[in-house]
Design an enzyme around this catalytic site. Sequence first.
Site, PDB file in Angstrom:
ATOM      1  CG  HIS A  31      -0.191  -0.100   2.558  1.00 40.88           C
ATOM      2  ND1 HIS A  31       0.589   0.604   3.175  1.00 40.88           N
ATOM      3  CD2 HIS A  31      -0.219  -1.497   3.304  1.00 40.88           C
ATOM      4  CE1 HIS A  31       1.077   0.083   4.060  1.00 40.88           C
ATOM      5  NE2 HIS A  31       0.622  -1.011   4.249  1.00 40.88           N
ATOM      6  CG  HIS A  34       4.373  -1.720   2.166  1.00 38.49           C
ATOM      7  ND1 HIS A  34       2.855  -2.274   2.041  1.00 38.49           N
ATOM      8  CD2 HIS A  34       4.782  -2.423   3.481  1.00 38.49           C
ATOM      9  CE1 HIS A  34       2.841  -2.994   3.007  1.00 38.49           C
ATOM     10  NE2 HIS A  34       3.852  -3.078   3.728  1.00 38.49           N
ATOM     11  CE  LYS A 146       0.439  -0.599  10.394  1.00 38.82           C
ATOM     12  NZ  LYS A 146       0.409  -1.989  10.730  1.00 38.82           N
ATOM     13  CG  ASP A 147       3.960  -2.351  12.057  1.00 40.03           C
ATOM     14  OD1 ASP A 147       2.965  -2.869  12.695  1.00 40.03           O
ATOM     15  OD2 ASP A 147       4.018  -2.344  10.725  1.00 40.03           O
ATOM     16  CD  GLN A 150       7.981  -4.983  12.266  1.00 38.23           C
ATOM     17  OE1 GLN A 150       7.221  -6.033  12.385  1.00 38.23           O
ATOM     18  NE2 GLN A 150       7.698  -4.311  11.099  1.00 38.23           N
ATOM     19  CB  SER A 183      -1.293  -5.567   4.438  1.00 41.83           C
ATOM     20  OG  SER A 183      -0.060  -4.981   4.055  1.00 41.83           O
TER      21      SER A 183
HETATM   22  O1  PAF Z   1       6.080  -5.495   9.275  1.00 40.05           O
HETATM   23  C1  PAF Z   1       6.082  -6.468   8.405  1.00 40.05           C
HETATM   24  O2  PAF Z   1       5.540  -6.499   7.206  1.00 40.05           O
HETATM   25  C2  PAF Z   1       6.714  -7.862   8.841  1.00 40.05           C
HETATM   26  O3  PAF Z   1       6.859  -7.802  10.457  1.00 40.05           O
HETATM   27  C3  PAF Z   1       8.014  -7.917   8.600  1.00 40.05           C
HETATM   28  C4  PAF Z   1       8.960  -6.844   8.927  1.00 40.05           C
HETATM   29  C5  PAF Z   1       8.215  -7.710   7.082  1.00 40.05           C
HETATM   30  C6  PAF Z   1       8.756  -9.359   9.052  1.00 40.05           C
HETATM   31  O4  PAF Z   1       8.111 -10.353   8.522  1.00 40.05           O
END
Ligand code: PAF
Length: 260
Positions: A31, A34, A146-147, A150, A183
């Site tokens: 999207h 990305h 957004k993440d 992570q 997504s």
């Molecule tokens: O953020 C994501 O889409 C996933 O967690 C990643 C970093 C590609 C790992 O699978």
Amino acid sequence: MKVVEDMQAWRELRRQLRGSVGFVPTMGALHDGHASLLRRSKGMDDVTVLSIYVNPTQFNDPGDLANYPDTLDRDLELAAELGVDYVLLPAYADLYADGYRYKIEETDFSTALCGANRPGHFTGVLTVVMKLLNLVRPHRAYFGKKDYQQYLLVKDMCETFFMDVKIVGCETVRECDGLAMSSRNKLLDRKGRIAAGQFNAALQRAGSDAEVAARLRQYGFAVDYVETRGDRRFGAIVVACGENTVRLIDNVPVAAAGAV
Ligand code: PAF
């Protein structure tokens, strides 16, 4: 643009690449969020590598994995439009030849927020990101904020293991009503999509985390968590869409949250 499915062939190609390499790891269903990461890489690096791999080890719910949107043809079109140089499409056997015996486990922050109710989620994320970074050996890797959890964990992992890569955090791209691009938005039905537009605004409201959570419940969402940590308020909700449910996450700077 070269689409590479054979990871041995990729390793050979990588050895021959010159200049700086930018990497955007994704699970596909691309999207505008990305796209902004890929544009950033295009602007900063000589070569841009995108990976598309729906990583099973980070899904603790098999139903969630089965429902994950798959739009490969469209993803490849978008990647080509954006000028991506290489798209990697690894298979499970490439990434997990060890049968997932080796894992990267973080034992503190990864058990909070999104990790609290999703045991093993961040172990799956960190393990696959480590494998992908070792395959791609990028100078820079781009992650969306957004993440945010992570992003912080990946950055910390790379520092901890002395990895020669810069983790670049990129601002969240939003729909007009503030909904963070994800997504999973593709899985929302019409009613769910309209309701989800209230999520970001609710996180930004003044008041305690508990008050924000109560408001989100009033809107009809199930609330996984609303929690302010450091300078951010994080939230995760579950939106009911007919038979299905869609989990959404977001975060806002605390100054915007009115929580301090
Ligand atoms: O953020 C994501 O889409 C996933 O967690 C990643 C970093 C590609 C790992 O699978």
